[in-house]
Design an enzyme around this catalytic site. Structure first.
Site, mmCIF file in Angstrom:
data_model
loop_
_atom_site.group_PDB
_atom_site.id
_atom_site.type_symbol
_atom_site.label_atom_id
_atom_site.label_comp_id
_atom_site.label_asym_id
_atom_site.label_seq_id
_atom_site.Cartn_x
_atom_site.Cartn_y
_atom_site.Cartn_z
ATOM 1 N N ASP A 242 -62.269 49.428 9.325
ATOM 2 C CA ASP A 242 -62.239 48.359 8.330
ATOM 3 C C ASP A 242 -61.401 48.815 7.133
ATOM 4 O OD1 ASP A 242 -62.741 45.954 7.099
ATOM 5 O OD2 ASP A 242 -64.901 46.017 7.394
ATOM 6 N N ALA A 243 -61.027 47.861 6.310
ATOM 7 C CA ALA A 243 -60.085 48.131 5.227
ATOM 8 C C ALA A 243 -60.602 49.211 4.284
ATOM 9 C CB ALA A 243 -59.807 46.847 4.452
#
Length: 1023
Positions: A242-243
Site C-alpha cells: 500500500d502507498a
C-alpha cells in the site's frame, strides 16, 4: 511493442514463462531496480515501455476524469448478485482499456479493486469500500467482479484485479502503526476465507497488503503472503504494497531501523513484488540493500517475473491483432450501456427495511403533493474512490420525473438552517468579500449586508457551510476562511467546520441560546457615537430592531478541519485560522490522515464567538412542507468524506442527532412519512424503525442514484436488496473496537447472540414468497479424512422450492445456511453456505439448486493445524434472511473425530482453545506468541491426553518484567499443578523455563496456563 522478434521474449509461440524469463534476464541490475517500483521505468533499448501499477477502480474508474459510477461496494454487496457484479467488472475494465488507450504509461491496467476486507465492525471508516461481514458473500461477489475485470480469454487479460488489503484491515485510527491480534481459527475461517475465494475461483492476478501489523508483524512483512497466497493458493500474479507502507515500516511502525532493511525484507519475507512508495527512496534503498547483501539480484528477478508475467498477459508484448482486448478504445468511456447498468445496479442495491401497511410503492396518479425533505434529497455525493460524475440525478429530480404528467406538486426542504453570522465582540456581521479568494470578514454593519449561509449538521460537531449567493462551500487554506470550494472532495476535508457551543447550554441548538434585547444608549453617554464597545452596542441595537426583540440566537465557536480555532482580525474583521500565519497543509495522501496535521500554534489562541441568527429554521421549514403533503419522503444519511472515511473511523452508528430530530418533526405533522437512508454504513435507526411506516436504504450510488430511488419508491423496480451486514441497535452490542476475535467477541451474525435491529440478509419485497421444501440429494455422506475438507469436488446438492404468492414479479434472494450440531469447539450459530438471487413470476414456483462443497462445513483444527470436517449431524437451512429460515434438513456427515490434544509434543501457545487477558504478538524466533495484555491473563488447552502422567512442563517465554507462569487444571482458578518464575529481560529475549508438576498430571485434562507480568509465551511442552 517492437515490430521484430529480435529476442525470444517477443516470440509469441514460446511458453509464457520462457518469454518472461528471457525478458527479465536482459535487464541490467540498475534497470531491475527501476522496475521494482510502482511507476516502472521504460527500458527503451529492448522496447519495454514505462508502466504504472495501480489505478483506483472501487466502483468505477477513479481519478482519471469523468467515468461511469456504480454504487459503493457496500451497496454492490447488498445486491447479492454475482451475475451483476461480473457485468460491472467487465464494464469497468472496458473503461479502463479506454483510459489506457488515452495514456498507456499513466493509466495502467492494474486496477486497485476490489476491497475484500472483512467488515466485522460497522464503525470502520472504510465500510463503504468492502462487501460485508461474511466471507462467503464477500468472496463470491468479489470473485465475480474479478472475473468481469480480467475477462474470460484463455490467454489475455482485459485488466488486472488487485485484492486489498491483506489482511485484517478494519480500523482506520492507528492503522499505520498498530497491530491486530488474530488467532488461527479466526484467521483461517474468517479473514483468510474471504481472500481465498476470489483467488481460487476468480483467479485474481494481484493483491495489495495492508497498513496494519498482524500479530506484531507489519503486513508488508507477513509470511502468509508467500506461504498461503502464493504457495498454498497458487496465486501466480504479483503483490503490491500500500502507498508509503514499506517506508512506514520504519517511519510509522518503528519496526525496523532502516529503509534498506524494510525494502529487503518486504521483497524477501513479505512477498512484495512492486513497491508503492516514494520512488527515489525505494530505488536508493534497493541499491543499498543489494550492496550490503540484504538482497540479491535473484530476489529482484523473482519479483519482476511476477509483475512481467502479468504485463505479458495484458498483451503488451504481443501484436495487437492477437489480443481481442487491444481494440477497446476511448469510446467505451461513459458508454450509454454502462449508464443503463449503473441504474440497474443502483436499483438492485436498494434494501427495503420496513414497509408497514403497504406504504410502498407509491402511486403517482393518486398523489397531489409530495414533500421531499432532508440534506440527502437534493444532491448526489461522490466518495474518495469515485471518478468525476458525468451527470448526477438527485432523488428530488428522480421523484419529480415520476410525477411529471400527473399534476402533482413537489415541495423541497433541504433540512438545513439558513443563517447569518455576527461576531459577538464587535457586533459586525460576516459576509463574503468581493474578489478572487472570496474571503470571509465580519465587516457588515447591518443584517441586510450580511451573507446568508446554509449550514448542514452532519453530527458530532461536523458541519458544512455554503455561501448562498455563490453556492460555494466555505473552506480554508489554513490561513483564512473563504467561500471558494465547488465540492467536498480532497484527502483532507477542509470544508468541514466544527461548530461548538461557546458556553454550556441546554436544548437542541448548536450553542447557548441568548435573547437579543434592544439596547437604548442615552445621548452623550460614553460610546454613544460609535467605536469601541459603543459600536458593538449599536450593532446589537440595530440587529434587535431588524430581527425582532426576544429572538433567540446561538452563540458558537468555529474551528477548522484540523481543529484550529477561527478568529477575527481586529483591524479588518477578516476570519482567520488561528493566528492566520500557518502554512497551508498540502492536500496529499498520507497514512494517518488529519491526525498527522493537527493544528499547531506557539501560544494558545481563543476562538471568536459568533451569534448565529436563523433566517430559516430547518425543522419549521420541514414541517411546513410535510404538513401540506400527501406523503413526505425524508432523505438522511452521511457525507462520504465526513465523520467516517479513510483515516477516520465513525464516532457512533446512529444518525446525526439533527437528522433524527428532522424525522421526528416531519412525523409529528405527517404520519405518511417514508425515510430513505443514503449512507455508507449500517445505522441504528431505532426510533425510525418503531415509528416510521416505510424505510429504504441505499448507499451512495453514483450518477443514477435519483432514478434508482424513484424507481423503487414508485414500484417500477421491485426491491430485492439484502443487508450484507448486521444492523445493531447500539454500539453497546459491540465489543471493543480493536477486538478482532469474532468468535469470542460474538461479532457478526455468525456469533452475535443479541437481538439486532435488522439481521444479516434482511430485505423486503413488494412481492410475497413462500418457502415450500428443502431437499438434499443424500442425507448421509462420508468426508475423506484428508485435512482439506474432503476429496476435490465432493459435494451435496441442495434444492429449495420457492413460490411467488403475489401478483407482482419479484426477485428473491434465497439464502442457504448451515449449523454444526455438535463440535469440539464453539461453532457459528449459523453460517452462510450459498445464495442465489432469482426472478420468480407471479404464481411461479422456482426450484433453486445449490451445489454445496463439503469443505464449507470444515473447521480449522488448532490441535493439528489443518482443516477437518467433524463427524456429526449438520443442519442445513434456507430462507429469505439469516433470521428467517423456514426450511431445514439434516445432513449426517461421517468425517473425523478430533483426537485429544497431545501436549507432550511442542505446542504453539497461539493454538489455544480459550483465552482471557492476552493478545497475540510476534516471536522473532519464528511465528507468533501469546502476550499478556495488562497484568495477567491465561490460555487454555482443552481435552489433553496425558496417559499415565507427566512430571514437568517446558515453556518457551520472554518477559520484560519479573513474572510467572502457572499450570492449573480444569479452570484458571483450578488446582495448581506447577509454577515457573520468569526472569525480567527483553521483549524478544526468549528463554526455556521448566516447571515441576508437584503431583504429576495424568489422564484427560483441561490445562490452563496463567501468566503474570509483561510476559510472552511461544510454546508449551509437557514431559
Amino acid at each position: 511493442m517492437m515490430s521484430t522478434t529480435a529476442y525470444p521474449f517477443q516470440n509469441t509461440s514460446l511458453p509464457l514463462d520462457e518469454r518472461v524469463n528471457d525478458l527479465v534476464s536482459r535487464f541490467t541490475l540498475e534497470e531491475k531496480v527501476g522496475l521494482m517500483i510502482q511507476y516502472q521505468t521504460a527500458v527503451e533499448r529492448i522496447g519495454v515501455k514505462g508502466y504504472k501499477h495501480g489505478t483506483e477502480a472501487a466502483h468505477g474508474m477513479a481519478w482519471l476524469g469523468e467515468a461511469t459510477g456504480y454504487p459503493q461496494p457496500i451497496g454492490l454487496g447488498c445486491t447479492w448478485d454475482t451475475e451483476l457484479l461480473q457485468q460491472i467488472g467487465s464494464a469497468i475494465s472496458d473503461e479502463a482499456r479506454g483510459f489506457y488507450k488515452r495514456n498507456p504509461e499513466i493509466n495502467g491496467l492494474t486496477l486497485w479493486a476490489p476491497t475484500v476486507d472483512m467488515e466485522r465492525d460497522p464503525r470502520w471508516g472504510r465500510t463503504e469500500e468492502a462487501y460485508g461481514e461474511d466471507p462467503i458473500l464477500a468472496g463470491k461477489l468479489t470473485a465475480a467482479l474479478v472475473k468481469g475485470i480480467q475477462g474470460d480469454h484463455p490467454k489475455y487479460l482485459k485488466a488486472v484485479a488487485t485484492l486489498k488489503h491483506f489482511i485484517a484491515n478494519n480500523n482506520e485510527v492507528g492503522r499505520g502503526d498498530q497491530s491486530v491480534s488474530i488467532d488461527p481459527r479466526n484467521m483461517r475461517e474468517y479473514y483468510l476465507k474471504a481472500f481465498e475465494i476470489p483467488f481460487r475461483e476468480g483467479g485474481a492476478q494481484s493483491m495489495m497488503t495492508a497498513y496494519n501489523a498482524i500479530n506484531g508483524v507489519p503486513a508488508n512483512l507477513n509470511p502468509d503472503v508467500n506461504n498461503i497466497v502464493k504457495q498454498e493458493w497458487g496465486m501466480d500474479g504479483f503483490v503490491v504494497s500500500d502507498a508509503f507502507d514499506v517506508s512506514g515500516t520504519v517511519r510509522d511502525h518503528g519496526y525496523l531501523d532502516s529503509y534498506k532493511e524494510a525494502v529487503a525484507r518486504s521483497v524477501k519475507e513479505g512477498g512484495i513484488d512492486s513497491l508503492t512508495d516514494d520512488g527515489e527512496l525505494m530505488k536508493q534503498s534497493l541499491r543499498e540493500a543489494l550492496e550490503e547483501g540484504l538482497l540479491t539480484e535473484s530476489d529482484l528477478d523473482a519479483a519482476l517475473r511476477n509483475t512481467f508475467r502479468v504485463r505479458f498477459r495484458l498483451g503488451e508484448f504481443d501484436p495487437e491483432e492477437d489480443n481481442p482486448y487491444a481494440a477497446i478504445g476511448e469510446s467505451e468511456i461513459l458508454h450509454p450501456e454502462h449508464a443503463e447498468l449503473a441504474r440497474e445496479a443502483a436499483g438492485k442495491a436498494i434494501v427495503l427495511l420496513k414497509n408497514e401497511g403497504g406504504m410502498l410503492p407509491l402511486q403517482a396518479d393518486q398523489l397531489k403533493k409530495v414533500a421531499v425533505i432532508g440534506p440527502l434529497g437534493g444532491t448526489v455525493y461522490r466518495d474518495w474512490y469515485s471518478g468525476s460524475l458525468p451527470y448526477a440525478v438527485t432523488p428530488l429530480q428522480g421523484i419529480r420525473e415520476k410525477l411529471d404528467g400527473h399534476g402533482a406538486e413537489i415541495s423541497f426542504s433541504e433540512g438545513t438552517d439558513r443563517i447569518k453570522l455576527k461576531e459577538k465582540q464587535s457586533g459586525w456581521y460576516v459576509r463574503v468579500q468581493d474578489g478572487g479568494e472570496a474571503a470571509l470578514a465580519a465587516d457588515a454593519e447591518t443584517p441586510e449586508q450580511a451573507s446568508v449561509f446554509e449550514i448542514t449538521d452532519w453530527g458530532w460537531g461536523s458541519h458544512t457551510i455554503i455561501a448562498e449567493q455563490s453556492g460555494k462551500y466555505l473552506t480554508t487554506d489554513d490561513r483564512i476562511v473563504k467561500a471558494s470550494a465547488d465540492q467536498i472532495w480532497e484527502w483532507f476535508t477542509k470544508e468541514v467546520f466544527q461548530v461548538r457551543a461557546a458556553e454550556a447550554g441546554e436544548g437542541l441548538g448548536l450553542g447557548l441560546k441568548v435573547k437579543v434585547e434592544p439596547e437604548v444608549v442615552a445621548e452623550g453617554e460614553e460610546g454613544a457615537q460609535g467605536g469601541g464597545q459603543g459600536r458593538a452596542q449599536e450593532r446589537a441595537r440595530i440587529g434587535a430592531q431588524e430581527t425582532g426583540a426576544q429572538e433567540t440566537v446561538d452563540r458558537v465557536t468555529l474551528s477548522t478541519w484540523n481543529d484550529m480555532p477561527v478568529t477575527v482580525k481586529d483591524e479588518t474583521g477578516e476570519l482567520l485560522v488561528g493566528s492566520g500565519k500557518a502554512e497551508e497543509t498540502a492536500n496529499e495522501i498520507n497514512v494517518a490522515g488529519a491526525a498527522s496535521a493537527a493544528g499547531r500554534e506557539e501560544e494558545p489562541i481563543t476562538a471568536a464567538v459568533f451569534e448565529m441568527e436563523k433566517v430559516t429554521d430547518k425543522f419549521q421549514a420541514a414541517k411546513e412542507a410535510a404538513s401540506a403533503a400527501d406523503v413526505a419522503v425524508v432523505f438522511v444519511g452521511n457525507h462520504p468524506l465526513i465523520n467516517g472515511k479513510e483515516t477516520m473511523d465513525r464516532p457512533d452508528i446512529t444518525l446525526p442527532e439533527s437528522q433524527e430530530q428532522l424525522i421526528k418533526e416531519v412525523m409529528s405533522v405527517n404520519p405518511n412519512t417514508i425515510v430513505v437512508v443514503v449512507g455508507s454504513y449500517p445505522y441504528a435507526l431505532n426510533w425510525a424503525d418503531e415509528h416510521v411506516p416505510a424505510i429504504l436504504y441505499t448507499t451512495h450510488a453514483g450518477q443514477e442514484l435519483g432514478h434508482a430511488v424513484a424507481d423503487v419508491l414508485f414500484g417500477e423496480v421491485n426491491p430485492a436488496g439484502r443487508l450484507n451486514m448486521t444492523w445493531y441497535k447500539s454500539v453497546d452490542q459491540l465489543p471493543e473496537f480493536m477486538d478482532y476475535d469474532i468468535i469470542q467477541g460474538g461479532r457478526t451474525y455468525r456469533y452475535f447472540e443479541g437481538e439486532p435491529l435488522y439481521p444479516f440478509g434482511h430485505g423486503l419485497s413488494y412481492s410475497s414468497f413462500r418457502y415450500d421444501e428443502l431437499s438434499l440429494d443424500r442425507s448421509c455422506v462420508s468426508a475423506d479424512q484428508d485435512g482439506g475438507g474432503g476429496e476435490s469436488g465432493q459435494t451435496v446438492t441442495v434444492t429449495a422450492r420457492v413460490t411467488n404468492t403475489s401478483s407482482r414479479p419479484g426477485e428473491e434472494v434465497v439464502q442457504l445456511y448451515g449449523r454444526a450440531g455438535q463440535s469440539r469447539v464453539k461453532r457459528p450459530l449459523k453460517q452462510l453456505l450459498a445464495f442465489r438471487r432469482v426472478l420468480i413470476q407471479p404464481g411461479e414456483t422456482a426450484e433453486v439448486h445449490f451445489t454445496l462443497p463439503l469443505s464449507e462445513l470444515a473447521v480449522w483444527d488448532v490441535t493439528r493445524e489443518r482443516f477437518c470436517i467433524e463427524t456429526g449431524l449438520y443442519h442445513v437451512m434456507a430462507g429469505p434472511s439469516s433470521a428467517n429460515l423456514p426450511l431445514s434438513a439434516e445432513l449426517e456427515v461421517r468425517g473425523e473425530v478430533i483426537p485429544p490434544r497431545d501436549l507432550k509434543q511442542p505446542v504453539k501457545a497461539v493454538n489455544y482453545d480459550a483465552y482471557e487477558g492476552v493478545l497475540i504478538g510476534e516471536c522473532r524466533e519464528g511465528g507468533s506468541a501469546v502476550e499478556v495484555k495488562t497484568q495477567s491473563g491465561w490460555i487454555a488447552f482443552m481435552d489433553a491426553e496425558f496417559g499415565d502422567g507427566v512430571r514437568t512442563v517446558r515453556l518457551r517465554a520472554a518477559s520484560q518484567t519479573a513474572g510467572a507462569a502457572e499450570v492449573r487444571l480444569q479452570s484458571p482458578d483450578g488446582p495448581l499443578a506447577g509454577r515457573a518464575e520468569l526472569t525480567a529481560g527483553g521483549a524478544q529475549e526468549w528463554r526455556d523455563y521448566t516447571a515441576e508438576l508437584s503431583s504429576g498430571v495424568s489422564g484427560r485434562q483441561d490445562i490452563y496456563i496463567v501468566l503474570t507480568g509483561k510476559t510472552s509465551l511461544s510454546t508449551v511442552q509437557f514431559q
